[in-house]
Design an enzyme around this catalytic site. Structure first.
Site, short mmCIF file in Angstrom:
data_model
loop_
_atom_site.label_atom_id
_atom_site.label_comp_id
_atom_site.label_asym_id
_atom_site.label_seq_id
_atom_site.Cartn_x
_atom_site.Cartn_y
_atom_site.Cartn_z
N TYR A 13 0.83 -1.20 0.00
CA TYR A 13 0.00 0.00 0.00
C TYR A 13 0.86 1.24 0.00
CZ TYR A 13 1.03 -0.85 4.88
OH TYR A 13 1.68 -1.14 6.04
N SER A 252 1.73 6.75 11.44
CA SER A 252 2.15 5.40 11.11
C SER A 252 0.96 4.59 10.61
CB SER A 252 2.76 4.74 12.35
OG SER A 252 2.08 3.56 12.67
N LYS A 253 1.28 3.55 9.88
CA LYS A 253 0.19 2.76 9.31
C LYS A 253 -0.39 1.78 10.32
CE LYS A 253 4.41 1.77 7.13
NZ LYS A 253 5.21 1.99 5.94
N ARG A 254 0.28 1.65 11.43
CA ARG A 254 -0.13 0.62 12.38
C ARG A 254 -0.97 1.11 13.56
NH1 ARG A 254 0.44 -3.43 9.73
NH2 ARG A 254 2.39 -3.92 8.70
#
Length: 525
Positions: A13, A252-254
């Site tokens: 992504y 962040s993606k998390r």
RNA sequence: GGCCCCAUCGUCUAGUGGCCUAGGACUCCGGCCUUUCACGCCGGCAACACGGGUUCGAACCCCGUUGGGGUCACCA
């Protein structure tokens, strides 16, 4: 010749913060008539690189950020995948070893860990003792006789300073003594990011390394590698990172769950989710949320709006300019005007850019783009019947600035495309406006007025309504809502006369009859 | 914790010693318009983290404090 690069790791992504970094690289290259290259940092993963890369390349294409060299387009420095350039790194590692800038290290992870813990216990910064360093064949033989395997480490200087100029931070200094002997090659012979990155930047003739601030503290070791290899160093520019909504932490993606607690972020997300549902998109939170670029494409944002919002996240032209075309960005971008402090991702502001760009989009284009959303929602056949185009254009005109993203067309237009007996009602609106006998009676009476009309257009409908209101001695609000719900099923929407006109007389009457019947049925129970 | 970076309205920012009574944008709050919604229009709230210097003069320069963040892998 200016050459910049963006080096994504194939994760599946495209992260919005990454796009901002890429955008600055892209703009800088364009501004100076140079080249922008895409290089794939896949030293770590082996499997499914193509699959994990596809959404990233797709995102770049959607945004209109073309790359001069890289995957799919090739270029004079192929290959552009680090996994395919391993030999280059190994050669470099060998040279570093031969010249005494690196050494074989036979320490086990446990031994290293013990040193690290000891340093921690003694409250002093950890620095490897080089106890298992081998620089001669004899030393190597000795360790290998013990059955040890080795990695290759940088033999970093232990005194002096590493000073360099950064295009956004100015002059920066690090003490060499604080640096550690970083591993550049694993036991299995594969090489690590820092070596690969420096070798590639050199091989690909990158002149400006523009990247996020998190790499600032990695720079000394990269400079050491570069200098030791005799490379001419690139100009560095460390961008402030994009921060979370409402905080200064790195986006962040998390941490999606955390962002969802932010009201604006949550609203943006839910709006997108609703559209995804309407177009029957199978989504997972991992890859479909406002931190991922796909989210914006799938729900119908405009790339120019996204880019315009992002370019202003850490850069500005002057004290006033907000709206910039891509050409204006290119003509004016400079590293000198990049901000030093991190900028929070502001959903509301992104939304306002999208709103403005949407209103500026020419009707013809808006129609074409909206059509594909309606088709995805299965409200219009694909290929579209020829009457769909003009009808949709009228609907979009009637919607005006209510459409904030292309996907909004579904919620505003579904009742125009659905069969009269399939129209759904907003139950709350129905209950509020049509549960009493009074509005029901008025609606029935107004139906007769409509039935008697010989022409059917906005002006006629408008006049008919006002004449009706005057004759009945009521306020317009007493009838207009009932008519809206009776014909569209919704409590809100475009101007009512536009709606009636688009629907046509036959549909309007049929829908009102159905509504009246339904209301009567409900009265009885 | 070590090292490094950063610090103007809630948010994005302008500002590089006098043009700053600190400007713009988004948000927010009033009001107007209005058949709903959405726009539009008018108005308003709102910031130089703190303390020392330097200077005739500091948001801008220096030092310190505080605060925030990044980074410390055989990840990228």
């Amino acid at each position: 010749m200016v050459r910049t690069r963006f080096a994504p790791s194939p994760t599946g992504y495209l992260h919005i913060g990454g796009v901002r970094t890429a955008l600055f690289n892209w703009l800088f290259a364009k501004r100076h008539g140079g080249q922008f290259v895409l290089r794939i940092d896949d030293t770590d993963q082996q499997r499914n690189v193509d699959e994990a890369l596809a959404p990233i390349l797709h995102g770049f294409r959607w945004l209109g950020m073309d790359w001069d060299e890289g995957p799919e387009v090739g270029g004079p420095f192929e290959p552009y995948y680090q996994s395919q350039r391993l030999e280059r790194y190994q050669t470099a590692a060998k040279k570093l070893l031969a010249d005494g800038f690196a050494y074989y290290d036979y320490a086990t992870p446990e031994e290293l860990d013990a040193e690290r813990k000891a340093a921690e216990a003694a409250k002093r910064p950890f620095q490897y003792s080089r106890a298992y360093m081998a620089e001669t064949e004899a030393e190597r033989a000795k360790w290998e006789a013990e059955g040890r395997s080795f990695v290759v480490r940088l033999k970093m200087p232990r005194e002096g300073v590493c000073a360099f100029n950064d295009s956004v931070r100015g002059d920066v200094e690090f003490q060499w003594s604080k640096e550690n002997d970083h591993v550049i090659q694993r036991a299995d012979g594969t090489c690590l990011y820092h070596l690969a990155s420096v070798v590639d930047d050199h091989d690909l003739e990158i002149t400006h390394v523009i990247r996020a601030e998190e790499h600032l503290s990695n720079t000394p070791r990269q400079i050491f590698i570069g200098q030791s290899l005799g490379y001419e160093l690139p100009q560095y520019a460390h961008l402030p990172y994009v921060a979370e909504p409402g905080s200064k932490n790195k986006l962040s993606k998390r941490k999606l769950e955390k962002y969802l607690k932010n009201a604006d972020f949550k609203r943006l997300n839910e709006h997108g989710q609703a559209i995804a549902e309407q177009i029957k998109l199978q989504t997972s939170a991992e890859t479909f949320n406002p931190v991922i670029v796909d989210f914006y494409e799938l729900t119908g944002y405009l790339p120019e709006a996204i880019l315009n919002y992002l370019v202003l996240l850490g850069w500005s032209l002057d004290d006033k300019t907000e709206d910039l075309t891509i050409d204006e960005m290119i003509a004016n971008f400079s590293l000198e005007r990049v901000t030093k402090a991190p900028a929070s991702f502001d959903c509301k502001k992104l939304w306002s850019f999208q709103d403005r760009y949407m209103q500026k989009l020419p009707l013809k284009q808006k129609t074409a783009k909206c059509l594909s959303f309606l088709q995805a929602a299965e409200l219009v056949a694909d290929p579209a019947p020829c009457e769909a185009g003009p009808k949709l254009t009228r609907i979009i005109e009637a919607c005006g600035d209510r459409l904030k993203v292309l996907g909004d067309i579904i919620a505003y237009a579904d009742y125009f495309f659905v069969a009269d007996d399939q129209m759904k009602y907003d139950e709350k609106a129905f209950a509020k406006r049509l549960s009493d006998p009074q509005p029901q009676a008025l609606l029935a009476k107004f139906r007769q007025t409509l039935a008697a009309l010989e022409t059917w257009d906005v002006a006629t409908l408008d006049k008919a309504m006002h004449d009706f209101v005057a004759a009945e001695g009521i306020k317009i609000g007493e009838i207009i809502h009932a008519v809206r719900i009776g014909t569209t099923g919704q409590g809100v929407g475009p101007g009512l006369f536009d709606c009636l006109d688009i629907l046509g007389k036959e549909s309007c009457l049929a829908r009102i009859d159905r509504t009246l019947a339904l209301a009567a049925e409900r009265n009885a129970t």
